[in-house]
Design an enzyme around this catalytic site. Structure first.
Site, PDB file in Angstrom:
ATOM      1  CG  HIS A  59    -110.748 -21.265 -39.518  1.00 30.59           C
ATOM      2  ND1 HIS A  59    -110.516 -19.980 -39.097  1.00 30.59           N
ATOM      3  CD2 HIS A  59    -111.950 -21.249 -40.131  1.00 30.59           C
ATOM      4  CE1 HIS A  59    -111.538 -19.208 -39.437  1.00 30.59           C
ATOM      5  NE2 HIS A  59    -112.430 -19.973 -40.063  1.00 30.59           N
TER       6      HIS A  59
ATOM      7  CD  GLU B  45    -105.542 -20.531 -37.581  1.00 31.69           C
ATOM      8  OE1 GLU B  45    -105.347 -19.310 -37.509  1.00 31.69           O
ATOM      9  OE2 GLU B  45    -106.316 -21.050 -38.408  1.00 31.69           O
TER      10      GLU B  45
ATOM     11  CB  CYS C  48    -110.110 -15.767 -36.865  1.00 31.99           C
ATOM     12  SG  CYS C  48    -110.710 -17.444 -36.518  1.00 31.99           S
TER      13      CYS C  48
ATOM     14  CB  CYS D  28    -108.065 -19.938 -34.782  1.00 29.08           C
ATOM     15  SG  CYS D  28    -108.859 -20.708 -36.218  1.00 29.08           S
TER      16      CYS D  28
END
Length: 151
Positions: free
Chosen positions: A51, A53, A81, A84
């Site tokens: 991801h 992040e 999410c 993260c």
């Protein structure tokens, strides 16, 4: 300043979209300096952990030489999410700015707000930074996918 850093996150998200990834980008900022950049690479890497992040947090830890990002601000184009948000809590990031809200997977108020729970750290969250641009990037990406699927 919020827009300056969010524009860099949007630039990274655009790269992900061009690569066939859901267009999400993130930057970590320490004292006005970008110390971490990330973009969504789950499909290319075949890895659920890739991801934007997490990439930005990882790079910031490497650049700064430690895991406590207590003076970092994280700018991300899509509401983080749960995974993260957990990384943000664990890295002690004090502020998160995001663009588009994620009503299906967001953990900063979209589905749940992990930062409102009694963890050992709570980040301040500001949503809606360049929201229209971030949302358009995502909706355009998914519209293109639907067209290609029909095609």
């Amino acid at each position: 300043m919020d827009e300056k850093y969010m524009r860099e996150a949007l630039r990274l998200a655009e790269i992900s979209g061009e690569e066939g990834e859901v267009p999400v980008g993130a930057v970590a900022v320490w004292d006005g300096r970008i110390v971490g950049r990330g973009r969504n690479r789950r499909e290319l890497a075949k890895n659920a952990l890739c991801h934007a992040e997490l990439e930005a947090i990882n790079e910031a830890c490497t650049v700064l030489g430690g895991w406590r990002l207590w003076k970092c601000e994280l700018y991300v184009t899509l509401e983080p999410c749960p995974m993260c948000a957990g990384a943000i809590i664990n890295a002690r990031i004090p502020r998160v700015y995001y663009g588009a809200r994620d009503p299906k997977g967001g953990a900063c108020g979209g589905v749940v707000n992990l930062f409102s729970l009694p963890f050992n750290h709570r980040a301040e969250v500001v949503g809606g930074i360049l929201e229209d641009e971030a949302a358009l990037l995502l909706s355009s990406f998914f519209a293109r996918l639907r067209r290609e699927k029909k095609g």
